[in-house]
Design an enzyme around this catalytic site. Structure first.
Site, mmCIF file in Angstrom:
data_model
loop_
_atom_site.group_PDB
_atom_site.id
_atom_site.type_symbol
_atom_site.label_atom_id
_atom_site.label_comp_id
_atom_site.label_asym_id
_atom_site.label_seq_id
_atom_site.Cartn_x
_atom_site.Cartn_y
_atom_site.Cartn_z
ATOM 1 N N ARG A 72 0.851 -1.187 0.000
ATOM 2 C CA ARG A 72 0.000 0.000 0.000
ATOM 3 C C ARG A 72 0.884 1.233 0.000
ATOM 4 O O ARG A 72 2.095 1.136 0.102
ATOM 5 C CB ARG A 72 -0.997 -0.018 1.170
ATOM 6 C CG ARG A 72 -0.488 -0.601 2.432
ATOM 7 C CD ARG A 72 0.034 0.288 3.525
ATOM 8 N NE ARG A 72 -0.192 1.675 3.447
ATOM 9 C CZ ARG A 72 0.778 2.559 3.625
ATOM 10 N NH1 ARG A 72 2.054 2.172 3.809
ATOM 11 N NH2 ARG A 72 0.535 3.838 3.609
ATOM 12 N N ALA A 74 0.752 5.162 -2.101
ATOM 13 C CA ALA A 74 0.622 5.461 -3.530
ATOM 14 C C ALA A 74 1.875 5.146 -4.370
ATOM 15 O O ALA A 74 1.784 4.403 -5.359
ATOM 16 C CB ALA A 74 0.180 6.910 -3.695
ATOM 17 N N ARG A 115 -6.994 -0.222 -7.119
ATOM 18 C CA ARG A 115 -7.178 0.880 -6.163
ATOM 19 C C ARG A 115 -7.371 2.148 -6.986
ATOM 20 O O ARG A 115 -6.424 2.655 -7.589
ATOM 21 C CB ARG A 115 -5.979 0.990 -5.211
ATOM 22 C CG ARG A 115 -5.902 -0.248 -4.317
ATOM 23 C CD ARG A 115 -5.335 -0.006 -2.953
ATOM 24 N NE ARG A 115 -6.057 0.894 -2.116
ATOM 25 C CZ ARG A 115 -5.515 1.470 -1.026
ATOM 26 N NH1 ARG A 115 -4.261 1.206 -0.697
ATOM 27 N NH2 ARG A 115 -6.211 2.276 -0.263
ATOM 28 N N ASP A 261 -2.206 10.923 -2.245
ATOM 29 C CA ASP A 261 -2.468 9.865 -3.230
ATOM 30 C C ASP A 261 -2.815 10.445 -4.588
ATOM 31 O O ASP A 261 -2.698 9.763 -5.613
ATOM 32 C CB ASP A 261 -3.588 8.954 -2.733
ATOM 33 C CG ASP A 261 -3.130 8.226 -1.483
ATOM 34 O OD1 ASP A 261 -3.152 8.851 -0.409
ATOM 35 O OD2 ASP A 261 -2.702 7.067 -1.594
ATOM 36 N N ASN A 271 -5.912 12.482 0.154
ATOM 37 C CA ASN A 271 -5.058 11.647 1.015
ATOM 38 C C ASN A 271 -5.949 10.822 1.934
ATOM 39 O O ASN A 271 -7.185 10.929 1.899
ATOM 40 C CB ASN A 271 -4.092 12.536 1.816
ATOM 41 C CG ASN A 271 -2.999 11.725 2.495
ATOM 42 O OD1 ASN A 271 -2.374 10.862 1.869
ATOM 43 N ND2 ASN A 271 -2.760 11.956 3.768
HETATM 44 O O1 MRU Z 1 -4.683 3.304 1.841
HETATM 45 P P1 MRU Z 1 -3.209 3.489 1.885
HETATM 46 O O2 MRU Z 1 -2.564 2.949 3.113
HETATM 47 O O3 MRU Z 1 -2.535 3.034 0.613
HETATM 48 O O4 MRU Z 1 -3.105 5.070 1.934
HETATM 49 C C1 MRU Z 1 -1.874 5.668 1.986
HETATM 50 C C2 MRU Z 1 -1.939 7.126 2.190
HETATM 51 O O5 MRU Z 1 -2.970 7.742 2.243
HETATM 52 C C3 MRU Z 1 -0.633 7.815 2.222
HETATM 53 O O6 MRU Z 1 -0.710 8.983 2.968
HETATM 54 C C4 MRU Z 1 -0.297 8.151 0.791
HETATM 55 O O7 MRU Z 1 -0.302 7.018 -0.026
HETATM 56 C C5 MRU Z 1 0.934 8.868 0.658
HETATM 57 S S1 MRU Z 1 2.185 7.743 0.313
HETATM 58 C C6 MRU Z 1 3.679 8.331 0.316
#
Ligand code: MRU
Length: 375
Positions: A72, A74, A115, A261, A271
């Site tokens: 997980r 982004a 996603r 994201d 985000n």
């Molecule tokens: O659902 P996730 O855990 O993939 O969400 C991640 C986030 O919201 C992070 O803040 C985002 O991906 C920034 S990653 C450097």
């Protein structure tokens, strides 16, 4: 070719009296690696209890790992998706190049849909798909796809370093930073985005401490952010998500710093769910709110009303460690992201510079710089 995918040198901080020694030691966390044509990803659902790698040998395994959030964050999803498209070649059994590319397109779309909110996945998969146009035969597709995935990985590593470099001056010695979710080494291929800024400031010798929100419902803040900062010796405390306004009101936070994201050309920051209430509280209490992300997180096409907010399984909210907490018959809403409008954002730290207000204008001029460099 085998690639040690990502990782970074962990930081060790030694303080004695007023002096601070920062040493880069051994290996930092390595969220993903490529070995003998197999992608190995650190299973983030098991952290921090277990450091265990899951082997991803096929497109289906990659899609499943992304959907179930074993991988997980982004930028990391982007890199894993890029290698995943290469693995989908195992499903293609034709010698006709045009037909192979048609099938590849179908697999690219399947990957992108795993996603829908983050833009890095789409960006990376499209880049790898487009590289298939250089192949002259079906058998040469593998090399084209793998080398593009490797280029994306290396680019993301470099970007994270640059984000740290550009962002570090925003933090002052002694600052306490509030962060949400996990925008660190575990969300990227090493070093991080929001946490890259923290790491870079610490490497400059600044004393920085972090307050990490738990990040319900999957607890990326307490399980991942606190874990990786503690691993590096950077002081971190965990709060409940609902305590964010209170710590801001008490003046315990100097800056808010989160990842993203998807960032729109207007400066809207998509985000992890719960970012918007933090940004609203930060504005109210006069605390600067920054987002940090590589340019691959920028989406210049979409307006905020068209951003697809991923709605995840209700069970993530209704259950905890397998036990149902919500009463039977009651349903949950589980949006995974929210969108913070530019009026609440003090700046966006990217790998080509920091965009300040008015964000639309400054992101536009940074984009111009990116185009000039890539030409
Ligand atoms: O659902 P996730 O855990 O993939 O969400 C991640 C986030 O919201 C992070 O803040 C985002 O991906 C920034 S990653 C450097």
């Amino acid at each position: 070719m085998d690639v040690g995918l990502g990782g970074y040198k962990a930081i060790q901080i030694e303080r004695s009296g007023t002096s601070v020694r920062v040493a880069m030691t051994g290996k930092g966390l390595e969220p993903v690696r490529w070995r003998n044509g197999v992608l190995e990803a650190l299973d983030q659902t098991l952290l921090p209890a277990r450091l265990s790698y899951v082997r991803l040998r096929s497109l289906d395994e990659v899609c499943d790992a992304i959907k179930t959030m074993k991988v997980r964050g982004a930028p990391l999803i982007g890199v894993v998706g890029a290698y995943g498209l290469g693995l989908s070649l195992k499903n293609i059994r034709t010698n006709d190049l045009a037909e192979a590319r048609r099938q590849l397109r179908k697999y690219a779309d399947a990957l992108i849909q795993t996603r829908p909110t983050g833009v890095n996945l789409r960006w990376a998969v499209e880049r790898v798909f487009n590289s298939s146009s250089h192949a002259k035969t079906v058998s040469s597709l593998k090399d084209s796809l793998e080398s593009e995935a490797e280029a994306i990985l290396k680019g993301e590593l470099e970007s994270a370093r640059k984000i740290g470099e550009f962002g570090a001056p925003l933090l002052e010695d002694g600052d306490t930073v509030l962060t949400h979710c996990n925008a660190g080494a575990l969300a990227t291929v090493g070093y991080g985005t929001a946490l890259a800024v923290v790491r870079a400031a610490v490497e400059e010798g600044k004393e920085i401490s972090v307050i990490a929100t738990e990040t319900r419902p999957l607890l990326q803040g307490s399980r991942l952010t606190a874990f990786e900062l503690a691993h590096d010796g950077i002081p971190v405390r965990i709060i409940c998500d609902s305590a964010a306004a209170q710590v801001l009101a008490r003046g315990l936070v100097d800056k808010v710093l989160v990842g993203a994201d998807r960032i729109l050309k207007t400066g809207h920051v998509t985000n992890k769910i719960g970012t918007l209430p933090i940004a609203l509280s930060a504005k109210f209490y006069g605390v600067p709110f920054y987002a940090a992300a590589p340019f691959s997180t920028l989406d210049f096409e979409t307006d905020p009303s068209r951003v697809v907010i991923e709605e995840r399984d209700q069970r993530e909210v209704l259950y905890f460690k397998g036990a149902r907490l919500g009463p039977r018959g009651v349903e949950a809403l589980n949006p995974a992201f929210d969108i913070t409008p530019p009026e609440l954002v003090s700046g966006i730290v990217t790998d080509v510079g920091v965009a300040g207000p008015p964000l639309g204008e400054s992101l536009g001029s940074l984009a111009g710089r990116v185009l000039m460099v890539s030409r």
